[in-house]
Design a protein around this motif. Structure first.
Motif, mmCIF file in Angstrom:
data_model
loop_
_atom_site.group_PDB
_atom_site.id
_atom_site.type_symbol
_atom_site.label_atom_id
_atom_site.label_comp_id
_atom_site.label_asym_id
_atom_site.label_seq_id
_atom_site.Cartn_x
_atom_site.Cartn_y
_atom_site.Cartn_z
ATOM 1 N N GLY A 139 0.756 -1.166 -0.074
ATOM 2 C CA GLY A 139 -0.013 -0.086 0.027
ATOM 3 C C GLY A 139 1.011 1.293 -0.015
ATOM 4 N N ARG A 140 1.895 1.029 0.128
ATOM 5 C CA ARG A 140 2.886 2.197 0.355
ATOM 6 C C ARG A 140 4.032 2.216 -0.671
ATOM 7 N N PHE A 141 4.499 1.286 -1.138
ATOM 8 C CA PHE A 141 5.625 0.919 -1.982
ATOM 9 C C PHE A 141 4.837 0.382 -3.346
ATOM 10 N N THR A 142 5.421 0.874 -4.558
ATOM 11 C CA THR A 142 5.017 0.272 -5.935
ATOM 12 C C THR A 142 6.149 -0.014 -6.737
ATOM 13 N N ILE A 143 6.202 -1.357 -7.250
ATOM 14 C CA ILE A 143 7.406 -1.527 -7.994
ATOM 15 C C ILE A 143 7.007 -1.767 -9.332
ATOM 16 N N SER A 144 7.661 -1.196 -10.419
ATOM 17 C CA SER A 144 7.134 -1.205 -11.788
ATOM 18 C C SER A 144 8.409 -1.287 -12.688
ATOM 19 N N GLN A 145 8.060 -1.527 -14.012
ATOM 20 C CA GLN A 145 9.396 -1.863 -14.994
ATOM 21 C C GLN A 145 9.015 -1.263 -16.184
ATOM 22 N N ASP A 146 10.104 -0.912 -16.765
ATOM 23 C CA ASP A 146 9.948 -0.345 -18.066
ATOM 24 C C ASP A 146 11.148 -1.248 -19.193
ATOM 25 N N ASN A 147 10.245 -1.910 -19.820
ATOM 26 C CA ASN A 147 11.055 -3.152 -20.249
ATOM 27 C C ASN A 147 11.883 -2.388 -21.691
ATOM 28 N N VAL A 148 11.543 -1.243 -22.080
ATOM 29 C CA VAL A 148 12.264 -0.617 -23.316
ATOM 30 C C VAL A 148 13.611 -0.079 -22.632
ATOM 31 N N LYS A 149 13.407 0.634 -21.596
ATOM 32 C CA LYS A 149 14.748 0.994 -21.018
ATOM 33 C C LYS A 149 15.409 -0.089 -20.141
ATOM 34 N N ASN A 150 14.753 -1.221 -19.895
ATOM 35 C CA ASN A 150 15.736 -2.196 -19.002
ATOM 36 C C ASN A 150 15.753 -1.641 -17.708
ATOM 37 N N THR A 151 14.800 -1.019 -17.230
ATOM 38 C CA THR A 151 14.879 -0.196 -15.953
ATOM 39 C C THR A 151 13.840 -0.709 -14.880
ATOM 40 N N LEU A 152 13.975 -0.995 -13.584
ATOM 41 C CA LEU A 152 12.993 -1.258 -12.674
ATOM 42 C C LEU A 152 13.028 -0.291 -11.580
ATOM 43 N N TYR A 153 11.797 0.117 -11.141
ATOM 44 C CA TYR A 153 11.599 1.279 -10.311
ATOM 45 C C TYR A 153 10.927 0.904 -8.998
ATOM 46 N N LEU A 154 11.179 1.624 -7.819
ATOM 47 C CA LEU A 154 10.447 1.275 -6.674
ATOM 48 C C LEU A 154 10.126 2.787 -6.051
ATOM 49 N N GLN A 155 8.882 2.991 -6.138
ATOM 50 C CA GLN A 155 7.947 4.304 -5.757
ATOM 51 C C GLN A 155 8.027 4.012 -4.183
ATOM 52 N N ILE A 156 8.540 4.828 -3.489
ATOM 53 C CA ILE A 156 8.298 4.725 -2.073
ATOM 54 C C ILE A 156 7.495 5.796 -1.584
ATOM 55 N N GLY A 157 6.544 5.581 -1.090
ATOM 56 C CA GLY A 157 5.543 6.526 -0.537
ATOM 57 C C GLY A 157 5.208 6.469 0.842
ATOM 58 N N SER A 158 4.811 7.434 1.733
ATOM 59 C CA SER A 158 4.467 7.322 2.871
ATOM 60 C C SER A 158 5.479 7.010 4.025
ATOM 61 N N VAL A 159 6.763 7.320 3.639
ATOM 62 C CA VAL A 159 7.914 6.587 4.213
ATOM 63 C C VAL A 159 8.015 6.921 5.791
ATOM 64 N N LYS A 160 8.469 5.761 6.339
ATOM 65 C CA LYS A 160 8.662 5.788 7.794
ATOM 66 C C LYS A 160 9.838 5.644 8.158
ATOM 67 N N PRO A 161 10.152 5.836 9.486
ATOM 68 C CA PRO A 161 11.715 5.945 9.949
ATOM 69 C C PRO A 161 12.223 4.437 9.844
ATOM 70 N N GLU A 162 11.381 3.462 9.861
ATOM 71 C CA GLU A 162 11.616 2.272 10.083
ATOM 72 C C GLU A 162 12.099 1.573 8.430
ATOM 73 N N ASP A 163 11.814 2.437 7.564
ATOM 74 C CA ASP A 163 11.930 2.154 5.999
ATOM 75 C C ASP A 163 13.582 2.694 5.694
ATOM 76 N N THR A 164 14.378 2.983 6.599
ATOM 77 C CA THR A 164 15.682 3.462 6.600
ATOM 78 C C THR A 164 16.643 2.139 6.391
ATOM 79 N N ALA A 165 17.293 2.071 5.225
ATOM 80 C CA ALA A 165 18.019 0.846 4.956
ATOM 81 C C ALA A 165 18.882 1.034 3.623
ATOM 82 N N MET A 166 19.600 -0.004 3.540
ATOM 83 C CA MET A 166 20.078 0.102 2.062
ATOM 84 C C MET A 166 19.266 -0.854 1.361
#
Length: 125
Positions: free
Chosen positions: A66-93
């Motif tokens: 409900g907060r993160f969205t994964i998506s891909q652009d197969n033409v650009k060979n790129t993967l995305y992660l949209q991170i929303g409503s971030v929380k301190p516990e999302d802090t990470a590598m």
């Protein structure tokens, strides 16, 4: 061989948003699945979101649903992660990963053999 290069990490305030990108280079036609993982200090690496390349089917860990969205652009060979409503516990590598093993279809977080170098996300409260 496949190389993965992440970008987009940084410092974000709690409640804010951020978009991570992962460029895939090399023999990307061999890939079946891609995903995002993260590792916070003192904690084990955990799967966050994954996508089946051909179908676009996605799966999310409960902690980010409900907060993160994964998506891909197969033409650009790129993967995305949209991170929303971030929380301190999302802090990470955050790591991008890819699988050239068809068993990734039926296994959530296993069989990812290619990894990026990671991009750090820090969330301030």
């Amino acid at each position: 061989q496949v190389q993965l290069v992440e970008s987009g990490g940084g410092l974000v305030h709690a409640g804010g948003s951020l978009r991570l990108s992962c460029g895939a280079y090399g023999y990307t036609d061999a890939l079946y699945c891609m995903g995002w993982f993260r590792q916070a200090p003192g904690r084990e690496r955990e799967g966050v979101a994954r996508i089946v390349i051909d179908s676009g089917s996605t799966y999310y860990a409960d902690s980010v649903k409900g907060r993160f969205t994964i998506s891909q652009d197969n033409v650009k060979n790129t993967l995305y992660l949209q991170i929303g409503s971030v929380k301190p516990e999302d802090t990470a590598m955050y790591y991008c990963a890819a699988s050239a093993d068809w068993r990734c279809y039926s296994s959530l977080w296993n069989h990812f053999g290619y990894w990026g170098q990671g991009t750090q996300v820090n969330v301030s409260s």
